[in-house]
Scaffold this motif. Structure first.
Motif, PDB file in Angstrom:
ATOM      1  N   ASP A 165      -3.555  22.481  30.305  1.00 13.61           N
ATOM      2  CA  ASP A 165      -2.494  22.308  29.241  1.00 13.61           C
ATOM      3  C   ASP A 165      -3.206  22.627  27.697  1.00 13.61           C
ATOM      4  N   ILE A 166      -4.020  21.672  27.538  1.00 11.05           N
ATOM      5  CA  ILE A 166      -4.818  21.348  26.053  1.00 11.05           C
ATOM      6  C   ILE A 166      -5.267  22.449  25.877  1.00 11.05           C
ATOM      7  N   GLU A 167      -6.176  23.933  26.799  1.00 13.11           N
ATOM      8  CA  GLU A 167      -6.841  24.395  26.517  1.00 13.11           C
ATOM      9  C   GLU A 167      -5.533  25.934  26.162  1.00 13.11           C
ATOM     10  N   GLU A 168      -4.732  25.675  26.607  1.00 15.24           N
ATOM     11  CA  GLU A 168      -3.796  26.710  26.208  1.00 15.24           C
ATOM     12  C   GLU A 168      -2.241  25.948  25.101  1.00 15.24           C
ATOM     13  N   VAL A 212      -1.990   9.474  22.292  1.00 16.25           N
ATOM     14  CA  VAL A 212      -3.266   9.898  22.783  1.00 16.25           C
ATOM     15  C   VAL A 212      -3.390  10.649  23.534  1.00 16.25           C
ATOM     16  N   ALA A 213      -5.342  11.121  23.370  1.00 20.91           N
ATOM     17  CA  ALA A 213      -5.712  12.354  23.159  1.00 20.91           C
ATOM     18  C   ALA A 213      -7.942  11.319  24.215  1.00 20.91           C
ATOM     19  N   PRO A 220      -9.633  17.374  23.774  1.00 20.88           N
ATOM     20  CA  PRO A 220      -9.757  15.632  24.837  1.00 20.88           C
ATOM     21  C   PRO A 220      -9.704  15.918  26.326  1.00 20.88           C
ATOM     22  N   THR A 221      -9.716  15.242  27.066  1.00 21.08           N
ATOM     23  CA  THR A 221      -9.292  15.472  28.493  1.00 21.08           C
ATOM     24  C   THR A 221      -8.059  15.527  28.882  1.00 21.08           C
ATOM     25  N   GLN A 222      -6.784  14.885  28.333  1.00 18.88           N
ATOM     26  CA  GLN A 222      -5.810  14.515  28.727  1.00 18.88           C
ATOM     27  C   GLN A 222      -5.124  14.941  27.142  1.00 18.88           C
ATOM     28  N   VAL A 237     -18.956  12.332  28.873  1.00 22.10           N
ATOM     29  CA  VAL A 237     -19.849  12.601  28.881  1.00 22.10           C
ATOM     30  C   VAL A 237     -19.958  14.502  28.968  1.00 22.10           C
ATOM     31  N   ILE A 238     -20.685  15.122  27.773  1.00 26.76           N
ATOM     32  CA  ILE A 238     -20.622  16.291  28.059  1.00 26.76           C
ATOM     33  C   ILE A 238     -21.186  17.255  29.877  1.00 26.76           C
TER      34      ILE A 238
END
Length: 105
Positions: free
Chosen positions: A53-56, A77-78, A29-31, A83-84
């Motif tokens: 933060d999500i990547e970590e 909420v995610a 997700p982006t957030q 769009v890729i």
């Protein structure tokens, strides 16, 4: 995701697992917003995470410690990528997002 824990309890940790397979158009997700409520009506935003933060969190197995809070309801909420982005397989197309597990301790 809307979780009802059936009564107000102490929550120390939330583990959220997402699938990431960019070659299959599946992105994180982006957030990520973690919201809590004792009555299911008035929610307080506990934490807002950006994509870095999500990547970590993804790299660390999905664990996110929140400390001790008293709550009955948790709302996660995610938002997904609409769009890729360029540089990824399927760039310009609509991607996918999958949450595989939410654990509340």
């Amino acid at each position: 995701a809307n979780l009802n824990l059936t009564k107000v309890i102490d929550v120390k940790k939330i583990k959220i697992s997402f699938l990431k397979a960019t070659e299959s158009w599946i992105h994180l997700p982006t957030q990520l917003y973690i919201k809590t409520s004792k009555d299911g009506v008035r929610y307080e935003t506990l934490k807002t995470l950006n994509e870095f933060d999500i990547e970590e969190i993804y790299k660390n197995g999905g664990e996110y410690f929140i400390g001790n809070i008293k709550t009955q309801y948790i709302k996660i909420v995610a938002p997904s990528r609409h769009v890729i982005p360029k540089g990824f397989q399927g760039a310009g197309e609509k991607g996918w997002m999958f949450c595989s597990e939410i654990v509340v301790e």
